[in-house]
Design an enzyme around this catalytic site. Sequence first.
Site, PDB file in Angstrom:
ATOM      1  N   TYR A 282     -93.581 -28.875  -6.688  1.00 13.94           N
ATOM      2  CA  TYR A 282     -93.494 -30.321  -6.440  1.00 13.94           C
ATOM      3  C   TYR A 282     -94.024 -31.160  -7.592  1.00 13.94           C
ATOM      4  O   TYR A 282     -93.480 -32.184  -7.924  1.00 13.94           O
ATOM      5  CB  TYR A 282     -94.263 -30.683  -5.157  1.00 13.94           C
ATOM      6  CG  TYR A 282     -93.572 -30.162  -3.916  1.00 13.94           C
ATOM      7  CD1 TYR A 282     -92.585 -30.901  -3.298  1.00 13.94           C
ATOM      8  CD2 TYR A 282     -93.886 -28.909  -3.406  1.00 13.94           C
ATOM      9  CE1 TYR A 282     -91.922 -30.426  -2.176  1.00 13.94           C
ATOM     10  CE2 TYR A 282     -93.226 -28.417  -2.285  1.00 13.94           C
ATOM     11  CZ  TYR A 282     -92.247 -29.175  -1.681  1.00 13.94           C
ATOM     12  OH  TYR A 282     -91.582 -28.690  -0.590  1.00 13.94           O
TER      13      TYR A 282
ATOM     14  N   ARG B 188     -82.691 -22.041   4.452  1.00 17.50           N
ATOM     15  CA  ARG B 188     -83.970 -21.338   4.608  1.00 17.50           C
ATOM     16  C   ARG B 188     -84.727 -21.943   5.780  1.00 17.50           C
ATOM     17  O   ARG B 188     -85.010 -23.147   5.782  1.00 17.50           O
ATOM     18  CB  ARG B 188     -84.792 -21.472   3.321  1.00 17.50           C
ATOM     19  CG  ARG B 188     -86.209 -20.959   3.458  1.00 17.50           C
ATOM     20  CD  ARG B 188     -86.999 -21.088   2.154  1.00 17.50           C
ATOM     21  NE  ARG B 188     -88.339 -20.572   2.353  1.00 17.50           N
ATOM     22  CZ  ARG B 188     -89.468 -21.284   2.246  1.00 17.50           C
ATOM     23  NH1 ARG B 188     -89.417 -22.571   1.897  1.00 17.50           N
ATOM     24  NH2 ARG B 188     -90.633 -20.734   2.467  1.00 17.50           N
TER      25      ARG B 188
ATOM     26  N   GLU C 142     -96.157 -19.692   0.810  1.00 15.21           N
ATOM     27  CA  GLU C 142     -97.369 -20.272   0.222  1.00 15.21           C
ATOM     28  C   GLU C 142     -98.654 -19.716   0.810  1.00 15.21           C
ATOM     29  O   GLU C 142     -99.427 -20.447   1.463  1.00 15.21           O
ATOM     30  CB  GLU C 142     -97.340 -21.800   0.384  1.00 15.21           C
ATOM     31  CG  GLU C 142     -96.130 -22.458  -0.248  1.00 15.21           C
ATOM     32  CD  GLU C 142     -96.235 -23.982  -0.292  1.00 15.21           C
ATOM     33  OE1 GLU C 142     -97.129 -24.538   0.360  1.00 15.21           O
ATOM     34  OE2 GLU C 142     -95.433 -24.607  -0.990  1.00 15.21           O
TER      35      GLU C 142
HETATM   36  C1  GBH Z   1     -95.003 -27.114   0.973  1.00 11.87           C
HETATM   37  O1  GBH Z   1     -96.356 -27.184   0.726  1.00 11.87           O
HETATM   38  C2  GBH Z   1     -94.816 -26.497   2.324  1.00 11.87           C
HETATM   39  O2  GBH Z   1     -94.285 -25.194   2.252  1.00 11.87           O
HETATM   40  C3  GBH Z   1     -94.003 -27.329   3.248  1.00 11.87           C
HETATM   41  O3  GBH Z   1     -94.176 -26.872   4.552  1.00 11.87           O
HETATM   42  C4  GBH Z   1     -94.370 -28.778   3.056  1.00 11.87           C
HETATM   43  O4  GBH Z   1     -93.748 -29.587   4.021  1.00 11.87           O
HETATM   44  C5  GBH Z   1     -93.959 -29.187   1.688  1.00 11.87           C
HETATM   45  O5  GBH Z   1     -94.515 -28.358   0.726  1.00 11.87           O
HETATM   46  C6  GBH Z   1     -94.302 -30.617   1.322  1.00 11.87           C
HETATM   47  O6  GBH Z   1     -95.677 -30.791   1.239  1.00 11.87           O
HETATM   48  O7  GBH Z   1    -104.310 -33.066   0.520  1.00 11.87           O
HETATM   49  O8  GBH Z   1    -105.700 -31.116   0.651  1.00 11.87           O
HETATM   50  O9  GBH Z   1    -104.521 -31.862   2.598  1.00 11.87           O
HETATM   51  C7  GBH Z   1     -96.692 -27.666  -0.545  1.00 11.87           C
HETATM   52  C8  GBH Z   1     -98.179 -27.581  -0.714  1.00 11.87           C
HETATM   53  C9  GBH Z   1    -100.102 -28.020   0.474  1.00 11.87           C
HETATM   54  C10 GBH Z   1     -98.853 -29.797  -0.387  1.00 11.87           C
HETATM   55  C11 GBH Z   1    -100.901 -29.004   1.263  1.00 11.87           C
HETATM   56  C12 GBH Z   1     -99.679 -30.775   0.412  1.00 11.87           C
HETATM   57  C13 GBH Z   1    -101.910 -31.160   1.152  1.00 11.87           C
HETATM   58  C14 GBH Z   1    -103.244 -30.750   0.650  1.00 11.87           C
HETATM   59  N1  GBH Z   1     -98.811 -28.504   0.188  1.00 11.87           N
HETATM   60  N2  GBH Z   1    -100.976 -30.244   0.519  1.00 11.87           N
HETATM   61  S1  GBH Z   1    -104.520 -31.778   1.144  1.00 11.87           S
END
Ligand code: GBH
Length: 471
Positions: free
Chosen positions: A304, A81, A170
């Site tokens: 996650y 993907r 997302e």
């Molecule tokens: C996914 O996001 C993404 O699709 C991917 O690109 C990413 O690398 C992967 O997961 C791992 O994170 O602390 O408020 O700044 C998962 C959701 C959203 C998780 C943003 C981390 C940080 C929020 N992600 N979040 S903040």
Amino acid sequence: MPDNGPAPLLPADFLFGAATASYQIEGAVNEGGRGPSIWDTYSHTPGAVLRGENGDVACDHYHRYPEDVALLTELGVGAYRFSVAWPRIQPSGTGPANPEGLDFYDRLVDELTASGIEPVVTLYHWDLPQALEDAGGWRVRATAERFADYARILADRLGDRVTRWITHNEPWCAAFLGHALGRHAPGTQEGTPALAVAHHLLVSHGLAARELRASAAEHGRAAEVGITLNLERLVPATDSAADRAAVDRAETLHNRVWLDPLLLGRYPDNEAETWGALADGSYRRDGDLEVIGQPLDFLGVNFYRPTKIADAPHTEPDPARRTAIDIGTSSPRFEGVRHTTMDWPVVPSAFTDLLVDLHRRYPGLPPILITENGSAEEDTDRTGERVHDTDRIAYIRDHLTAVAEAVKAGVDVRGYFVWSLLDNFEWAFGYERRFGIVRVDYHTLTRTPKDSYHWYRETIREHAAAHGTTA
Ligand code: GBH
């Protein structure tokens, strides 16, 4: 070969894959006629990204993709993907395709199919052409129409080799992290506009799905269209009525605002409780729900960690100044479980619960693909060329087991993509957080498979052997 416990048994035709995204790995931001995206602008804004890092070079995948496909081939995955950078295809977001941009993905898809790896293509993993942002971005409906044009260009060119398409990755992050929390591009804290963004992302999904299917029909090809959501497993902090009501609001903000229009053809009934006056819906038009709610061939789920939710005071007392994520909740810590370097709690059973609950709540649920799951670890345990990432192996093994449990309970899960093939640009966290099963040395750009890569390869082989098929 590290022995970190057996792999769970999944159905014979279960698809094993790995995932990445364009801005996180490609680099070469000024090559091949690529235009700027909102992530170029945002990552070059002082203070936006940890240590001031950006995706200018990233993993240099744009130049090193043959090596990365070789890693996938050796890994034995059935699918890969990846996402397409819209500004490589249409540098300013509109108009004719940039041939060099199309050629890059054309070569990548050829390399994959030559190795027997199915390309699964995400159209939008957050890199909006900056020119479209300057014209209002996802706050305006026109961007959804431009997205459909872009989808059509890709389907016409790659649809002879690509069957599975993911319109969005997302959309919660694009809408709310981007326009309410301000921690992702474009990095603003808006109220109603963040909700308009969410709606326009959904409309754009529907318009793009129509184009993908129309292109396939015209060319006599197959197309399967899905969308990937970061669904949250929300756990009430206590059994109190207030905390349970807080979970209901959080369910709407995180999950139902996407799932209900996509799968039930309507918006959640508790929008007013969740958003108050912000939820005026003025940006919605007749017919939108029909566009959004056309059948999905599959639902992509990224998972996650679970989130604990408690009732809490609004952070902005003035309702007129509230952002769309200020819904009167807080997220207390999970105690007594390991946390990864993202400080995310490791609770694999929450993954089973999420999938089983989804299956129960949405009777018309399409087949599910786990489009991302994985873990960021320190990776400090290294001897020479080896990275002994035993915590990551345990994480992936236990989450695959959680998927197998959901399948046993009757949930139709068809595949699993580990996030990620490579260490890469982890958005606001830059290069400090490493999700790869392959280590990337950001000075030399050398790739080194970690123990988890070898474990995953063995798991895929054992799966095939257990079912009497060859990987
Ligand atoms: C996914 O996001 C993404 O699709 C991917 O690109 C990413 O690398 C992967 O997961 C791992 O994170 O602390 O408020 O700044 C998962 C959701 C959203 C998780 C943003 C981390 C940080 C929020 N992600 N979040 S903040």
